[in-house]
Design a protein around this motif. Structure first.
Motif, PDB file in Angstrom:
ATOM      1  N   LEU A  35       0.846  -1.196   0.000  1.00 40.87           N
ATOM      2  CA  LEU A  35       0.000   0.000   0.000  1.00 40.87           C
ATOM      3  C   LEU A  35       0.881   1.246   0.000  1.00 40.87           C
ATOM      4  N   ALA A  40      -1.961   3.162   3.717  1.00 41.97           N
ATOM      5  CA  ALA A  40      -1.475   2.543   4.955  1.00 41.97           C
ATOM      6  C   ALA A  40      -1.983   3.300   6.177  1.00 41.97           C
ATOM      7  N   ILE A  43      -5.591   2.402   6.823  1.00 41.78           N
ATOM      8  CA  ILE A  43      -5.714   1.064   7.411  1.00 41.78           C
ATOM      9  C   ILE A  43      -5.304   1.088   8.880  1.00 41.78           C
ATOM     10  N   THR A  85      -7.902  -3.399   3.043  1.00 41.03           N
ATOM     11  CA  THR A  85      -6.535  -3.815   2.737  1.00 41.03           C
ATOM     12  C   THR A  85      -6.513  -4.715   1.506  1.00 41.03           C
ATOM     13  N   GLY A  89      -4.942  -3.576  -1.851  1.00 43.37           N
ATOM     14  CA  GLY A  89      -3.648  -4.232  -1.970  1.00 43.37           C
ATOM     15  C   GLY A  89      -3.573  -5.344  -2.990  1.00 43.37           C
ATOM     16  N   ALA A 113      -5.020 -10.073   3.780  1.00 43.31           N
ATOM     17  CA  ALA A 113      -4.810  -8.762   4.407  1.00 43.31           C
ATOM     18  C   ALA A 113      -3.546  -8.772   5.267  1.00 43.31           C
ATOM     19  N   ARG A 117      -0.390  -6.255   4.670  1.00 39.60           N
ATOM     20  CA  ARG A 117       0.098  -5.373   5.740  1.00 39.60           C
ATOM     21  C   ARG A 117       1.564  -5.659   6.060  1.00 39.60           C
TER      22      ARG A 117
END
Length: 144
Positions: A35, A40, A43, A85, A89, A113, A117
């Motif tokens: 991301l 980011a 999130i 996400t 993503g 996800a 992340r």
């Protein structure tokens, strides 16, 4: 001599990888990407929904953390964070929030996800555990 640090060297949000997930005995591939900073941040804010950390004076003038935790709001925030996400993503533009929410099984949403992340650098588990244990709190150093 050190090399010049550029966005191209870091790859940043241009980084992609193919992730393999298993669902009902079948393997599927999905191309994911890191991301960008704005995504980011969005999130991270959702992951912190329902958590309020306040400082209050404690013994000997040291600050102590007081945490208010709304389980319902935090659970919903984490759910929304996972969906966003995955939608943001993945490289496949047909995978929207609506598609993720309505068609993807929850197990796969969480798994995908988490990997997105991780490659983005959101939620370093070691830092989270240190915070939860109070290791980063200087007030804890002189407690018996």
């Amino acid at each position: 001599m050190a090399k010049k640090l550029t966005a191209g060297v870091l790859q940043g949000s241009a980084y992609t990888e193919t992730m393999t997930v298993k669902w009902q005995g079948e393997e599927y591939e999905i191309e994911i990407k890191a991301l960008n900073n704005k995504q980011a941040s969005e999130i991270e804010a959702l992951l912190q929904s329902g958590v309020t950390v306040k400082g209050k004076p404690g013994i000997k003038g040291r600050m102590e953390r007081v945490i208010d935790f709304d389980t319902k709001e935090n659970t919903y925030g984490r759910y929304k964070a996972d969906i966003k996400t995955v939608a943001m993503g993945t490289t496949d533009e047909s995978i929207t929030e609506k598609v993720v929410e309505e068609e993807f099984p929850p197990k796969l949403v969480k798994e995908i996800a988490q990997r997105i992340r991780q490659i983005t650098g959101i939620g370093n588990q070691d830092e989270i555990e240190a915070f939860n244990e109070g290791e980063d709190n200087p007030s804890n150093s002189d407690r018996e």
